[in-house]
Design a protein around this motif. Structure first.
Motif, mmCIF file in Angstrom:
data_model
loop_
_atom_site.group_PDB
_atom_site.id
_atom_site.type_symbol
_atom_site.label_atom_id
_atom_site.label_comp_id
_atom_site.label_asym_id
_atom_site.label_seq_id
_atom_site.Cartn_x
_atom_site.Cartn_y
_atom_site.Cartn_z
ATOM 1 N N SER A 1 1.041 -1.212 -0.245
ATOM 2 C CA SER A 1 0.009 0.010 0.101
ATOM 3 C C SER A 1 0.812 1.361 -0.084
ATOM 4 C CB SER A 1 -0.910 -0.006 1.221
ATOM 5 O OG SER A 1 -0.112 0.174 2.535
ATOM 6 N N SER A 2 2.142 0.920 0.628
ATOM 7 C CA SER A 2 2.873 2.348 0.641
ATOM 8 C C SER A 2 3.329 2.842 -0.704
ATOM 9 C CB SER A 2 4.009 2.339 1.584
ATOM 10 O OG SER A 2 3.661 2.191 2.937
ATOM 11 N N ILE A 3 3.628 1.529 -1.349
ATOM 12 C CA ILE A 3 4.011 1.768 -2.851
ATOM 13 C C ILE A 3 3.086 2.399 -3.821
ATOM 14 C CG2 ILE A 3 5.024 0.637 -4.892
ATOM 15 C CD1 ILE A 3 6.666 -1.337 -3.094
ATOM 16 N N CYS A 4 1.963 1.801 -3.470
ATOM 17 C CA CYS A 4 0.758 2.578 -4.362
ATOM 18 C C CYS A 4 0.497 3.836 -3.966
ATOM 19 C CB CYS A 4 -0.421 1.695 -4.127
ATOM 20 S SG CYS A 4 -0.464 -0.027 -4.685
ATOM 21 N N MET A 5 0.792 4.354 -2.644
ATOM 22 C CA MET A 5 0.278 5.585 -2.263
ATOM 23 C C MET A 5 1.334 6.455 -2.743
ATOM 24 S SD MET A 5 -0.330 6.843 1.782
ATOM 25 C CE MET A 5 -0.866 5.434 2.336
ATOM 26 N N VAL A 6 2.729 6.234 -2.623
ATOM 27 C CA VAL A 6 3.656 7.009 -2.943
ATOM 28 C C VAL A 6 3.947 7.058 -4.461
ATOM 29 C CG1 VAL A 6 6.089 7.588 -2.483
ATOM 30 C CG2 VAL A 6 4.664 6.902 -0.651
ATOM 31 N N PHE A 7 4.030 5.896 -5.161
ATOM 32 C CA PHE A 7 4.582 5.798 -6.421
ATOM 33 C C PHE A 7 3.480 5.427 -7.406
ATOM 34 C CE2 PHE A 7 8.479 4.745 -3.819
ATOM 35 C CZ PHE A 7 9.120 5.763 -4.225
ATOM 36 N N GLY A 8 2.193 5.103 -6.696
ATOM 37 C CA GLY A 8 0.965 4.599 -7.796
ATOM 38 C C GLY A 8 1.481 3.336 -8.655
ATOM 39 N N LYS A 9 2.193 2.493 -7.944
ATOM 40 C CA LYS A 9 2.340 1.233 -8.922
ATOM 41 C C LYS A 9 2.470 0.030 -7.543
ATOM 42 C CE LYS A 9 6.483 1.129 -10.676
ATOM 43 N NZ LYS A 9 7.728 1.566 -11.520
ATOM 44 N N HIS A 10 2.187 -1.155 -8.103
ATOM 45 C CA HIS A 10 2.217 -2.449 -7.429
ATOM 46 C C HIS A 10 3.742 -2.619 -7.211
ATOM 47 C CE1 HIS A 10 -1.931 -3.205 -7.414
ATOM 48 N NE2 HIS A 10 -2.136 -3.481 -8.607
ATOM 49 N N SER A 11 3.954 -3.589 -6.474
ATOM 50 C CA SER A 11 5.134 -3.929 -5.842
ATOM 51 C C SER A 11 6.029 -4.969 -6.456
ATOM 52 C CB SER A 11 5.286 -4.109 -4.295
ATOM 53 O OG SER A 11 4.521 -5.246 -4.165
ATOM 54 N N SER A 12 5.658 -5.235 -7.759
ATOM 55 C CA SER A 12 6.014 -6.393 -8.518
ATOM 56 C C SER A 12 7.586 -5.965 -8.720
ATOM 57 C CB SER A 12 5.383 -6.419 -9.902
ATOM 58 O OG SER A 12 5.417 -5.346 -10.581
ATOM 59 N N THR B 1 -3.963 9.215 -8.696
ATOM 60 C CA THR B 1 -2.669 10.006 -8.724
ATOM 61 C C THR B 1 -2.106 9.796 -7.460
ATOM 62 O OG1 THR B 1 -4.085 11.708 -10.059
ATOM 63 C CG2 THR B 1 -2.212 12.423 -9.069
ATOM 64 N N ASP B 2 -0.843 9.350 -7.424
ATOM 65 C CA ASP B 2 -0.277 9.020 -6.419
ATOM 66 C C ASP B 2 0.542 10.417 -5.771
ATOM 67 O OD1 ASP B 2 2.932 9.040 -7.698
ATOM 68 O OD2 ASP B 2 1.585 8.495 -9.043
ATOM 69 N N ILE B 3 1.035 10.392 -4.597
ATOM 70 C CA ILE B 3 1.922 11.293 -3.738
ATOM 71 C C ILE B 3 2.939 11.924 -4.615
ATOM 72 C CG2 ILE B 3 2.996 11.768 -1.718
ATOM 73 C CD1 ILE B 3 1.347 9.991 -0.107
ATOM 74 N N PHE B 4 3.711 11.026 -5.147
ATOM 75 C CA PHE B 4 4.943 11.408 -5.931
ATOM 76 C C PHE B 4 4.663 12.130 -7.188
ATOM 77 C CE2 PHE B 4 8.162 10.909 -9.375
ATOM 78 C CZ PHE B 4 9.172 11.202 -8.621
ATOM 79 N N SER B 5 3.422 11.949 -7.641
ATOM 80 C CA SER B 5 3.164 12.831 -9.049
ATOM 81 C C SER B 5 2.623 14.079 -8.369
ATOM 82 C CB SER B 5 2.082 12.052 -9.645
ATOM 83 O OG SER B 5 2.462 10.839 -10.126
ATOM 84 N N ARG B 6 1.787 14.005 -7.480
ATOM 85 C CA ARG B 6 1.152 15.221 -6.966
ATOM 86 C C ARG B 6 2.205 15.968 -6.600
ATOM 87 N NH1 ARG B 6 -4.475 14.435 -4.414
ATOM 88 N NH2 ARG B 6 -5.282 12.867 -5.728
ATOM 89 N N LEU B 7 3.360 15.684 -5.535
ATOM 90 C CA LEU B 7 4.143 16.280 -5.123
ATOM 91 C C LEU B 7 4.955 16.920 -6.057
ATOM 92 C CD1 LEU B 7 5.380 17.352 -2.305
ATOM 93 C CD2 LEU B 7 6.638 15.520 -2.261
ATOM 94 N N THR B 8 5.377 16.195 -7.245
ATOM 95 C CA THR B 8 6.127 16.636 -8.343
ATOM 96 C C THR B 8 5.502 17.906 -9.110
ATOM 97 O OG1 THR B 8 7.214 14.422 -8.612
ATOM 98 C CG2 THR B 8 7.212 16.108 -10.424
ATOM 99 N N ASN B 9 4.317 17.664 -9.200
ATOM 100 C CA ASN B 9 3.329 18.760 -9.872
ATOM 101 C C ASN B 9 3.331 20.345 -8.922
ATOM 102 O OD1 ASN B 9 3.012 17.204 -12.219
ATOM 103 N ND2 ASN B 9 1.010 16.310 -11.224
ATOM 104 N N ILE C 1 12.143 12.025 -1.673
ATOM 105 C CA ILE C 1 11.293 11.157 -2.082
ATOM 106 C C ILE C 1 11.482 9.741 -1.118
ATOM 107 C CG2 ILE C 1 10.187 9.627 -3.926
ATOM 108 C CD1 ILE C 1 9.254 12.792 -3.632
ATOM 109 N N GLN C 2 12.623 9.459 -1.307
ATOM 110 C CA GLN C 2 13.295 8.332 -0.545
ATOM 111 C C GLN C 2 12.753 8.497 0.842
ATOM 112 O OE1 GLN C 2 17.022 7.743 1.106
ATOM 113 N NE2 GLN C 2 17.491 6.088 -0.518
ATOM 114 N N SER C 3 12.934 9.483 1.485
ATOM 115 C CA SER C 3 12.680 9.844 2.860
ATOM 116 C C SER C 3 11.317 9.654 3.129
ATOM 117 C CB SER C 3 13.119 11.159 3.572
ATOM 118 O OG SER C 3 14.787 11.040 3.309
ATOM 119 N N LEU C 4 10.504 10.229 2.079
ATOM 120 C CA LEU C 4 9.045 10.340 2.222
ATOM 121 C C LEU C 4 8.419 8.779 2.091
ATOM 122 C CD1 LEU C 4 6.030 11.748 2.269
ATOM 123 C CD2 LEU C 4 6.671 11.827 -0.487
ATOM 124 N N PHE C 5 8.830 7.992 1.287
ATOM 125 C CA PHE C 5 8.461 6.500 1.334
ATOM 126 C C PHE C 5 8.667 5.998 2.455
ATOM 127 C CE2 PHE C 5 9.386 2.233 0.335
ATOM 128 C CZ PHE C 5 8.047 1.827 -0.024
#
Length: 455
Positions: A134-145, A222-230, A244-248
């Motif tokens: 869920s953290s990967i999805c929340m921050v990066f918007g993708k699965h952990s595959s 829309t994940d946190i990374f995308s929103r924060l970048t924008n 971003i590393q620290s945020l995750f």
């Protein structure tokens, strides 16, 4: 006082609860600890963590900062930006939506297989894996595959466990323990590097995706990374890889706090079946009504609980809050006085002094919670919203967004399964930055669909 603390290290939290709201000052010397004052007094904690928090900065020991960077201690500008993103209504909806999706795709298949085989499953490991996903999805918007989740989780847990020993144990004792190979600093450094390397790969991958298609949105939203970048881009800035590393890392830490607390939730339910029956009654009303959306794939109901439905589950929320009171996700907090202070109980705290706040102990004090302070009583959270205050549960810890996530997972699991805990199981807290169940939380699952509709 230091010898008493060290002697009770294996049972640290109960030792903290046994000092009965006292405040103790530690003297300098050979066994000088990393903190100057230790307190479990509820008025002191309310003063430090809420009423006068501006004069008590969150202390960040090097060995903690070295792992999390700014993730837990972001600068004020970044903290405001992140808070604005996380508290927006559309992000809350997004969060619940991807949580529902992950529950269906990642959590339930694992639980269903264990149920079908009637095998014992470590629920703590399962929830930690879900926290990772869920953290990967929340921050990066993708699965952990492709991400070594099991290896990451093990490294993350061992590194954070090393943090708390460095925090509590006096430096001279730490040196002796390292010399005796009881604290392997080299292994800890290797684990920390493994954690950072895994996160760096995710950061670079997501930045590359956004660079190639800046308008693309992933299938989850829309994940946190995308929103924060924008957001940063609009102000002429760009978040660094390190931030971003620290945020995750901060996000996964927080996710593990709450989802790990679900183990304590199921533990107390196993000891209080009448409480579980009340939750099931609340759930059955939702499942049997039009409030809960249904789909029929593979001939099996897939219940989804939207934000409004979760908000209406008041009794489930009360049970979760009472669980967090007795088993706070962050059992201790570490702050530093910005100026000279006098605590409500008269204790003098000099500028620069470090105060260790024993939240676990304070949450069991009769002076704050009454004669039934050590009893599990969800009803104390129903009715008078001002009777009990969140700060005693921990600084910046009671985030209602995470409570919603806990409610979502608890509802999905309880609606489908009877979680059986062996009555002989010895459940004790592990000494770590977060309140984990020592040696895991083995349970057996039994299908509950018929029982749910019977309530």
């Amino acid at each position: 006082m230091t010898p008493s603390l060290l002697w009770n290290l294996r049972n640290f939290y109960e030792w903290a609860a046994a000092i009965h709201g006292s405040t103790l000052s530690f003297m300098s010397g050979l066994f000088k600890t990393n903190f100057d004052v230790i307190t479990s007094s509820p008025p002191n904690l309310a003063y430090i963590l809420e009423n006068n928090c501006a004069n008590f900065a969150r202390a960040t020991p090097d060995y903690v900062y070295d792992i999390f960077g700014d993730g837990l201690f972001a600068d004020e500008h970044q903290r405001r930006a992140i808070d604005m993103l996380l508290n927006s209504s559309d992000f809350q909806d997004y969060r619940i939506n991807f949580t529902q999706k992950l529950v269906q795709e990642r959590l339930l298949p694992v639980l269903e297989e264990a149920c079908r085989k009637e095998s014992v499953i470590d629920l703590q490991s399962v929830f930690h894996r879900f926290a990772f996903d869920s953290s990967i999805c929340m921050v990066f918007g993708k699965h952990s595959s492709g991400v070594p989740a099991a290896s990451f989780d093990k490294a993350f847990e061992e590194v954070t466990e090393a943090c708390v020993y460095n925090l509590i144990i006096p430096p001279p004792v730490c040196k002796v323990m390292k010399w005796l190979n009881m604290m392997n600093s080299t292994a800890t450094k290797e684990l920390k590097n493994r954690v950072h390397e895994s996160v760096n790969q995710m950061v670079k991958s997501r930045k590359s995706e956004l660079a190639h298609n800046s308008t693309a949105e992933n299938e989850l939203g829309t994940d946190i990374f995308s929103r924060l970048t924008n957001l940063e881009g609009e102000e002429g800035r760009s978040p660094s890889d390190k931030s971003i590393q620290s945020l995750f890392l901060g996000t996964i830490f927080a996710s593990r706090l709450y989802l790990g607390a679900l183990c304590w939730f199921f533990w107390v339910l196993s000891k209080h079946p009448q409480v579980e029956d009340k939750i099931l009654m609340e759930l059955s009303e939702v499942v049997d009504s039009d409030q809960c959306s249904h789909s029929h794939s593979n001939n099996q109901d897939e219940w989804n609980f939207d934000v409004n439905v979760l908000k209406d589950m008041k009794y489930l929320e009360a049970v979760l809050l009472e669980t967090l009171r007795l088993y706070p996700p962050v059992p201790i907090s570490y702050v530093r006085a910005v100026d000279d202070e006098v605590l409500p109980d008269g204790t003098s705290v000099k500028k620069g002094s470090v105060v260790l706040c024993l939240i676990y102990g304070a949450n069991r004090m009769e002076s704050a919670w009454g004669k039934d302070a050590r009893e599990f009583k969800p009803e104390r959270w129903i009715g008078d919203d001002n009777k009990y205050r969140y700060p005693v549960l921990g600084p910046d810890i009671i985030d209602m967004n995470f409570i919603m996530t806990m409610k979502c997972l608890a509802a999905h699991v309880l609606a489908r399964y009877d979680v059986y805990v062996d009555p002989e199981l010895c459940v004790k807290p592990k000494l770590a930055l977060t309140l984990l169940v020592k040696d895991g939380f083995p349970v057996t699952l039994h299908s509950r669909e018929e029982a749910l509709h019977a309530h």
